[in-house]
Write a protein that holds these residues in place. Sequence first.
Motif, short mmCIF file in Angstrom:
data_model
loop_
_atom_site.label_atom_id
_atom_site.label_comp_id
_atom_site.label_asym_id
_atom_site.label_seq_id
_atom_site.Cartn_x
_atom_site.Cartn_y
_atom_site.Cartn_z
N LYS A 257 0.83 -1.21 0.00
CA LYS A 257 0.00 0.00 0.00
C LYS A 257 0.86 1.25 0.00
N VAL A 258 1.92 1.24 0.79
CA VAL A 258 2.82 2.40 0.85
C VAL A 258 3.49 2.61 -0.50
N VAL A 259 3.97 1.53 -1.11
CA VAL A 259 4.64 1.62 -2.41
C VAL A 259 3.68 2.17 -3.47
N GLU B 93 -1.32 5.30 -11.42
CA GLU B 93 -2.56 6.00 -11.15
C GLU B 93 -2.83 6.02 -9.64
N VAL B 94 -3.74 6.89 -9.23
CA VAL B 94 -4.07 6.98 -7.82
C VAL B 94 -4.64 5.64 -7.34
N PRO B 95 -4.14 5.11 -6.24
CA PRO B 95 -4.64 3.81 -5.76
C PRO B 95 -6.12 3.87 -5.39
N GLU B 96 -6.82 2.80 -5.68
CA GLU B 96 -8.24 2.72 -5.32
C GLU B 96 -8.42 2.23 -3.89
N ASP B 97 -7.45 1.52 -3.37
CA ASP B 97 -7.56 0.95 -2.03
C ASP B 97 -7.18 2.00 -0.99
N LEU B 98 -8.16 2.47 -0.23
CA LEU B 98 -7.93 3.47 0.80
C LEU B 98 -7.87 2.86 2.20
N ALA B 99 -7.93 1.55 2.28
CA ALA B 99 -7.89 0.89 3.59
C ALA B 99 -6.53 1.11 4.23
N PRO B 100 -6.49 1.21 5.54
CA PRO B 100 -5.21 1.45 6.21
C PRO B 100 -4.28 0.25 6.12
N TRP C 47 -1.68 2.82 9.44
CA TRP C 47 -1.42 4.03 8.65
C TRP C 47 -2.45 4.14 7.56
N SER C 48 -3.18 5.25 7.56
CA SER C 48 -4.16 5.54 6.52
C SER C 48 -3.56 6.57 5.57
#
Length: 438
Positions: A270-272, A283-290, A431-432
């Motif tokens: 997620k961080v990467v 592109e902007v990631p779709e997954d906003l889960a922490p 981390w969100s």
Amino acid sequence: MATLIMTDEVWETDVTVALTTHTRHHHVPSPVSPTFAAPAPAARLTFGPVALAAAVARTATTRPGRPRLLSGLQRSALAQLECLVSNNTAFELTEDFSDLADTERTLIAARCGAGITDLYMNALGYVWRANAACLSDALDPHADFLYDGGNASGLGVVLAEAHGSFAASATGKSVAAAARRKYARQVKPHVDTPSPFGHVIHGYSIAFGSQPGSVGAFLSVAETRIPKAKKPPVSPPSKTAGPAGRRPDDGGPIELFAHRSNFLLMGAGKVVDWIDWLIGAAEVPEDLAPARFLRFRYGGLTFLGVEVSIWPSWLRHLFGDIYWEDPTFWRPSIRREVLRRYLGGDYGWFVIEEKAGLSFLDGLTGMIRAGDTRRVPLELPTLEPIGFDLEGGRELRRTIERPGYDFALFRDGLALLRHPFRPGPIDIVTWSPKEGLG
């Protein structure tokens, strides 16, 4: 990958390699930066298998490639080195090395040369790294890595070329010649030129070699000559100002690229993904889960590690998230068995020192909210390395709480733990991307 025949004794001993030659090469102008003072070379480099394996993985993941490919490049670094290097205080390749195909031998030598370069540059005081492919869009030869921090902090970046040779023809003379040749061809033309991370103010060419079947190794360094300063260097500019020569379209500070590699090695996808969006690579990631990290003590320090990088999926399916809050799950007998079966000692575990990790994640959230890598300066701590040293005078293994800890820690906070689980209580840090740390 070729199948490796395991020796009876794996590499565990710290190795010391003496500096065979050190040459300085004239450059005009000299110095490129009037206030830069190059660190003094050291007579020897001491390191263990964990430090070299971590450095090999760090250098293999500096390129802006897809995470799945890059993570695959680093998985077996420790397992390979443990059986390819003899368990002696002098560097020596095992008989297993001769069982590899020629292409595999060349690849292992090149990776070890890159790893030794990263250890040497870190030991000199440099902190942040990036791939040097950004120096040229053409096929012109260029060095491998750019480094910032240490004596270069606030002044620019330094260039480093890496070379490794494990061949019957490897001698002190040939390794020294390779360092000089590669400096002239791949470093010198790019000193005093701009890069996305700052002006290139200094350069190194580091060559490492050993003859299979012989004891010992050769380490040669060629670098830019700087005349003795007539006055001490002035204090570098504030870090918030950024390195000199940085372009407004650089895509982000070098710390962002260094930590992309670090969090990729940790398994923090997620961080990467969010870093890739910030630098314009995705592109902007779709997954906003922490994202979830384990916080634990090890060897007197506190680290953050990615839970999914070590816990098998069947545990999550079987227990659900509630097992994290269930103290009975963390009974030592259960914990040891899980890690013995599903982590083992082959790969180790990449983690990051707590303050370094939290500082970066906090700054990353600020960049994500702003949608800009330049409006939110990264103010990150640096640490003293553990597990390798230029002179061998400092203790290489941390034994603050009790003996038996074996790990390597780099100045940017990344660490590789060889036998990870001796921690006490484990906390969860989330981390969100847009809400920050929780």
